[in-house]
Structures are given as structure tokens and as C-alpha cells.
Design a protein around this motif. Structure first.
Motif, PDB file in Angstrom:
ATOM      1  N   THR A 108       0.862  -1.184   0.000  1.00 34.35           N
ATOM      2  CA  THR A 108       0.000   0.000   0.000  1.00 34.35           C
ATOM      3  C   THR A 108       0.898   1.235   0.000  1.00 34.35           C
ATOM      4  O   THR A 108       1.953   1.246   0.618  1.00 34.35           O
ATOM      5  CB  THR A 108      -0.910   0.035   1.259  1.00 34.35           C
ATOM      6  OG1 THR A 108      -0.086   0.018   2.415  1.00 34.35           O
ATOM      7  CG2 THR A 108      -1.861  -1.135   1.266  1.00 34.35           C
ATOM      8  N   SER A 109       0.452   2.221  -0.727  1.00 28.90           N
ATOM      9  CA  SER A 109       1.215   3.476  -0.761  1.00 28.90           C
ATOM     10  C   SER A 109       0.266   4.614  -1.053  1.00 28.90           C
ATOM     11  O   SER A 109      -0.767   4.438  -1.699  1.00 28.90           O
ATOM     12  CB  SER A 109       2.314   3.410  -1.827  1.00 28.90           C
ATOM     13  OG  SER A 109       1.738   3.248  -3.100  1.00 28.90           O
ATOM     14  N   GLU A 110       0.634   5.784  -0.548  1.00 29.57           N
ATOM     15  CA  GLU A 110      -0.157   6.965  -0.837  1.00 29.57           C
ATOM     16  C   GLU A 110       0.261   7.506  -2.200  1.00 29.57           C
ATOM     17  O   GLU A 110       1.437   7.547  -2.527  1.00 29.57           O
ATOM     18  CB  GLU A 110       0.051   8.031   0.226  1.00 29.57           C
ATOM     19  CG  GLU A 110      -0.536   7.657   1.566  1.00 29.57           C
ATOM     20  CD  GLU A 110      -0.397   8.746   2.593  1.00 29.57           C
ATOM     21  OE1 GLU A 110       0.025   9.846   2.221  1.00 29.57           O
ATOM     22  OE2 GLU A 110      -0.719   8.485   3.747  1.00 29.57           O
TER      23      GLU A 110
END
Length: 111
Positions: A108-110
Motif C-alpha cells: 500500500t502506498s499513498e
């Protein structure tokens, strides 16, 4: 790739979620992933046996037995073979999804 949003401090931030297969002992070579691979192999083997049975029944030496069985029984066996292949295809799809879930890591990453 899946996109989602996270609220922090009253602001919405987009988050991307990615799934990648990891070929290591904890994922693709784990006990669960290997068990699913064995199940996939068993289903493929059963499909091969059904295919060989169809070839055997359709062979010339079996013609006399096919004719003596009648059209109704031959049709019923054909329906059973088609149903077996359809259910095996569904099971294979499910097993591949299970293997992918067992052997993947989620990132997950912004954005």
C-alpha cells in the motif's frame, strides 16, 4: 491495482493497493501455497483421465459396446463428462485464486 481513500486530518488521500507474487519461503513456497499447487495438479490429472476415457470410448474397438449401450446412456455419459469438465474449470479458477492469495504480498502506498 486497487485505489482507495484514507481520511487524515480532514483531508482525503488516495491510497494504491498492489498485490505481487513473492517467490520466497513465506509466500509462494509456503505450505499453504504448495498444498494448493498439489490440488491444482490433482484436478489437472483428473481432467487428463477424463480426456483419455473419452478417447478410449470413442475408439474403434469400443464401437460395438457404444452401440449396444444405446443413445440415451451415451448422451447421459456425455452430459456427465461436460459437467465434470465445467466443474473442474471452476475449481481450477478457484485454486489459482487461492494460490495467488497465498503467495502474494500486498503493498500500500499513498499516491
Amino acid at each position: 491495482l486497487v485505489s482507495a481513500y484514507r481520511l487524515a486530518g480532514g483531508h482525503a488521500y488516495q491510497i494504491s493497493v498492489r498485490r505481487r507474487i513473492a517467490f520466497d519461503r513465506r509466500h509462494a513456497l509456503s505450505g499453504r501455497a504448495c498444498a494448493v499447487c498439489v490440488e491444482i495438479g490433482v484436478i489437472v490429472f483428473c481432467l487428463l483421465v477424463v480426456g483419455l476415457m473419452v478417447l478410449l470410448v470413442e475408439s474403434e474397438p469400443m464401437r460395438k459396446e457404444r452401440e449396444s449401450a444405446g443413445v440415451a446412456l451415451t448422451g447421459f455419459v456425455a452430459i456427465l463428462i461436460v459437467a465434470t469438465c465445467a466443474l473442474a474449470a471452476i475449481a481450477l479458477r478457484r485454486m489459482v485464486r487461492r494460490w495467488r492469495a497465498a503467495s502474494s504480498t500486498i503493498f500500500t502506498s499513498e499516491v
